[in-house]
Design an enzyme around this catalytic site. Sequence first.
Site, short mmCIF file in Angstrom:
data_model
loop_
_atom_site.label_atom_id
_atom_site.label_comp_id
_atom_site.label_asym_id
_atom_site.label_seq_id
_atom_site.Cartn_x
_atom_site.Cartn_y
_atom_site.Cartn_z
N GLU A 1 0.82 -1.21 0.00
CA GLU A 1 0.00 0.00 0.00
C GLU A 1 0.86 1.26 0.00
O GLU A 1 0.54 2.25 -0.66
CB GLU A 1 -0.94 0.00 1.20
CG GLU A 1 -2.06 -1.03 1.12
CD GLU A 1 -3.01 -0.80 -0.04
OE1 GLU A 1 -3.07 0.35 -0.55
OE2 GLU A 1 -3.70 -1.74 -0.45
N ASP B 1 -10.12 4.17 -2.44
CA ASP B 1 -9.03 4.80 -3.20
C ASP B 1 -9.62 5.39 -4.48
O ASP B 1 -10.85 5.46 -4.65
CB ASP B 1 -7.91 3.79 -3.49
CG ASP B 1 -8.33 2.71 -4.47
OD1 ASP B 1 -9.53 2.64 -4.85
OD2 ASP B 1 -7.46 1.91 -4.87
N TYR C 1 -7.03 5.93 4.48
CA TYR C 1 -7.17 4.88 3.48
C TYR C 1 -6.28 3.69 3.80
O TYR C 1 -6.73 2.53 3.78
CB TYR C 1 -6.83 5.41 2.08
CG TYR C 1 -6.54 4.27 1.13
CD1 TYR C 1 -7.57 3.50 0.62
CD2 TYR C 1 -5.22 3.92 0.81
CE1 TYR C 1 -7.31 2.41 -0.21
CE2 TYR C 1 -4.95 2.84 -0.01
CZ TYR C 1 -6.00 2.09 -0.52
OH TYR C 1 -5.74 1.00 -1.31
#
Length: 347
Positions: free
Chosen positions: A38, A139, A121
């Site tokens: 990520e 996202d 996020y």
Amino acid sequence: MNVASQLLAWYDRHARALPWRSPPGTPPPDPYRVWLSEVMLQQTTVAAVRTHFARFTQRWPTVRDLAAAHDEAVMTAWAGLGYYARARNMLACARAVVADHGGHFPGDEQGLLTLPGIGRYTAAAIAAIAFGRRAVVVDGNVERVVARLFAVETPLPAAKPELYALTDRITPSERPGDFAQAMMDLGATICTPRNPLCALCPLDRDCAARASGDPARLPRKVPKAARPRRYGTIFWIEHDGAVLLVRRPDKGLLGGMRALPTGPWVEADPGLADAPAALDWRWIGGHVEHVFTHFALELRVACGLPEKGCASQLDGEWWPIERLDTAGLPTVFAKAARRAIEGEADG
């Protein structure tokens, strides 16, 4: 509208095989690998991340290994991914996980949000994908899917709270990690920004944007202001088959990275301002273009050869030109190096 069941059934057949994932319906992957992916995927494509992810996990297979790594080694390995503040935050996060959490990532969003570099996020993605917690993961791909599914007319970024709430509405308690990744895959492969493949979409019958006849017009976006343009000079100093490299200051753009010497990046061509030495400079034809988040940069390259005995007086390190690809130069300096080498060959 039973979005979750339709989407998960599609994901079970069409999930992308990515090195940081577990196959659909299997136990969740290592939180370290989820977190690392990520961080790398922020502002970067999957294609660019694959190779770097493999190198990182081979060299530093656990968060403890990464936490113990030297800053310079990690920054060099990061070269090519851009947005170098992410690499510094990544190291700080790994060290916090080891120092404050015994080498184990917190398993919920609240705990994850206390770690350096982890925002809303990323915390949601790790909680859902690595720990199976129900979390609302939004996202850019998910925003696009949801904006079209519900025909959200509010332009981005003002629409973000509405899109988050709608995503919350359709996020299931069962298989939340697979659902999050299914939404990402749908946006990346089917519900694309241009020319979406609606006929292949598992949600086509429920999609309000498709019913309108023009799904590609959503999500609406406020036009971006033009990026300002700056100009600068890169100095290529060559001696005995090597080129002079310097280390950029730890704070600021490309902080701590190995680089070619450069003058200021300003609104007008700075010429030879802040040249690292008084040499007989020769300009290489053409220029180097690079775009950062907040500005576009146009660079010229000046080449110089120090006199015998003077090379050792210059601050920096001499790096063999034939091995320059191992120096871990940020992309903008790698471009300038290619321009210098090509210019030397042309000359």
